[in-house]
Structures are given as C-alpha cells and as structure tokens.
Design a protein around this motif. Structure first.
Motif, PDB file in Angstrom:
ATOM      1  N   GLY A  47       8.427   7.804  16.519  1.00 57.92           N
ATOM      2  CA  GLY A  47       8.342   8.887  15.945  1.00 57.92           C
ATOM      3  C   GLY A  47       8.761  10.165  16.314  1.00 57.92           C
ATOM      4  O   GLY A  47       8.873  11.066  15.750  1.00 57.92           O
ATOM      5  N   ALA A  49      10.986  13.303  18.230  1.00 56.36           N
ATOM      6  CA  ALA A  49      12.330  14.018  18.249  1.00 56.36           C
ATOM      7  C   ALA A  49      12.085  15.251  19.033  1.00 56.36           C
ATOM      8  O   ALA A  49      11.393  15.885  19.207  1.00 56.36           O
ATOM      9  CB  ALA A  49      12.316  14.289  16.669  1.00 56.36           C
ATOM     10  N   GLU A  68      16.041   2.904  19.552  1.00 56.69           N
ATOM     11  CA  GLU A  68      17.120   3.197  18.542  1.00 56.69           C
ATOM     12  C   GLU A  68      16.565   4.370  18.164  1.00 56.69           C
ATOM     13  O   GLU A  68      15.095   4.765  18.197  1.00 56.69           O
ATOM     14  CB  GLU A  68      17.155   2.129  17.704  1.00 56.69           C
ATOM     15  N   GLY A  69      17.455   5.130  17.112  1.00 53.60           N
ATOM     16  CA  GLY A  69      17.084   6.430  16.623  1.00 53.60           C
ATOM     17  C   GLY A  69      18.220   7.081  15.750  1.00 53.60           C
ATOM     18  O   GLY A  69      18.947   6.038  15.253  1.00 53.60           O
ATOM     19  N   ILE A  70      17.865   8.292  15.410  1.00 57.10           N
ATOM     20  CA  ILE A  70      18.853   8.944  14.554  1.00 57.10           C
ATOM     21  C   ILE A  70      19.382   9.995  14.998  1.00 57.10           C
ATOM     22  O   ILE A  70      18.444  11.013  15.410  1.00 57.10           O
ATOM     23  CB  ILE A  70      18.436   9.198  13.035  1.00 57.10           C
ATOM     24  N   PRO A  79      23.004   6.709  12.793  1.00 56.93           N
ATOM     25  CA  PRO A  79      21.814   5.769  13.646  1.00 56.93           C
ATOM     26  C   PRO A  79      22.431   5.790  15.010  1.00 56.93           C
ATOM     27  O   PRO A  79      23.983   5.356  15.238  1.00 56.93           O
ATOM     28  CB  PRO A  79      22.032   4.559  12.830  1.00 56.93           C
ATOM     29  N   ARG A  81      21.980   3.415  18.897  1.00 51.67           N
ATOM     30  CA  ARG A  81      20.798   2.364  19.493  1.00 51.67           C
ATOM     31  C   ARG A  81      21.599   2.138  21.003  1.00 51.67           C
ATOM     32  O   ARG A  81      22.655   2.691  21.321  1.00 51.67           O
ATOM     33  CB  ARG A  81      21.030   1.029  18.574  1.00 51.67           C
ATOM     34  N   GLU A  97      16.075  11.853  17.166  1.00 49.45           N
ATOM     35  CA  GLU A  97      14.648  11.407  16.689  1.00 49.45           C
ATOM     36  C   GLU A  97      14.866   9.735  16.794  1.00 49.45           C
ATOM     37  O   GLU A  97      15.645   9.049  16.635  1.00 49.45           O
ATOM     38  CB  GLU A  97      14.577  11.582  14.991  1.00 49.45           C
ATOM     39  N   ASN A  98      13.494   9.411  17.212  1.00 55.97           N
ATOM     40  CA  ASN A  98      13.275   7.878  17.629  1.00 55.97           C
ATOM     41  C   ASN A  98      12.662   7.191  16.399  1.00 55.97           C
ATOM     42  O   ASN A  98      11.784   7.725  15.987  1.00 55.97           O
ATOM     43  CB  ASN A  98      12.011   7.772  18.693  1.00 55.97           C
ATOM     44  N   THR A  99      13.456   6.220  15.956  1.00 59.57           N
ATOM     45  CA  THR A  99      12.987   5.547  14.739  1.00 59.57           C
ATOM     46  C   THR A  99      12.664   4.120  14.795  1.00 59.57           C
ATOM     47  O   THR A  99      12.286   3.442  14.013  1.00 59.57           O
ATOM     48  CB  THR A  99      14.154   5.496  13.624  1.00 59.57           C
TER      49      THR A  99
END
Length: 139
Positions: A47, A49, A68-70, A79, A81, A97-99
């Motif tokens: 969560g 960033a 992975e993130g955005i 995205p 990864r 950001e870590n998603t």
C-alpha cells in the motif's frame, strides 16, 4: 579504485521522513563512491507509495526486482511487476505505488544525483528485516 562492491551486510538503509511508506538501501552514491548519481534499492511497504515528485535535471530509472505496483507519471498510469523497467525524464511528476500483497523492491538509479543521496542520508536509519535480506540476497 577502479571498482566498488556494495555488500548487503554493510548496507545502510534510510527512510526520508518518518511518515514515508518507502525506504532506501544505499548501494553507490557521492558519499561512498564520489559519483554524481545514486544507486539504491527502494523498498515499498504494501500500500506504500512515493510522494508525488519530479526532478529538474535528473533521469530516474526503476527496475522491479520483486513485487508489483503502478507507476503514475504526468496523468498516465502503467502497471509494473518483477522484470519491468521504467525510465522517467526530467520534469515529469511521478508516483510509484505498491499495489501487491507483499513489499515492492526496485533498483532505483538517479542521474545526476540532484541532492537525492543527501536527502536520503539525512533521513531516519531503518533496519532491514528478514524478508528484505532474503529478497536482496536473492534467496
């Protein structure tokens, strides 16, 4: 010296601000290697960033080592990864950001340094946990 080696056992990690959800493992920079760029492993909690930021003259490179993130840049989102690389040009406002469910690890390089190393080293020291050491050691 014609080369430098960054050993995980001696690596120092810092969080720029106590509220930040990402932290940096220093590899090579002005303070240790008299270079005008910086190489770090950036670690994002789930969560987490970066705050929105941009660099006036520096290119910033991210290579996803794990997770992975955005990546958001100038109103676009993509995205990212493990295995992906991202290059941001000077003047581009961006957020990583870590998603994912676990931590996101990136090799981050900024050229030129543009005060980034000093900003990181001026932050709070962080202890790497067992997961950080496992991922960084490639286990």
């Amino acid at each position: 010296m014609p080369f430098s080696v960054a050993a995980l056992a001696q690596a120092k990690a810092f969080r720029i601000s106590p509220k930040d959800t990402n932290y940096f493992v220093m590899l090579f920079d002005q303070a240790t290697d008299a270079i005008n760029n910086i190489f770090v492993v950036e670690i994002f909690r789930p969560g987490g960033a970066t705050p929105p930021n941009e660099h006036a003259a520096a290119h910033e490179f991210f290579h996803v080592l794990h997770g992975e993130g955005i990546a958001r840049c100038d109103g676009k989102a993509v995205p990212i990864r493990k295995g992906d690389s991202l290059l941001l040009h000077p003047g581009s406002e961006h957020v990583i950001e870590n998603t994912g469910a676990g931590k996101l690890y990136t090799l981050t390089v900024m050229t030129p340094n543009e005060g980034f190393s000093e900003l990181i080293r001026g932050g709070d020291p962080v202890e790497l946990d067992t997961e950080d050491i496992r991922i960084l050691a490639g286990l």
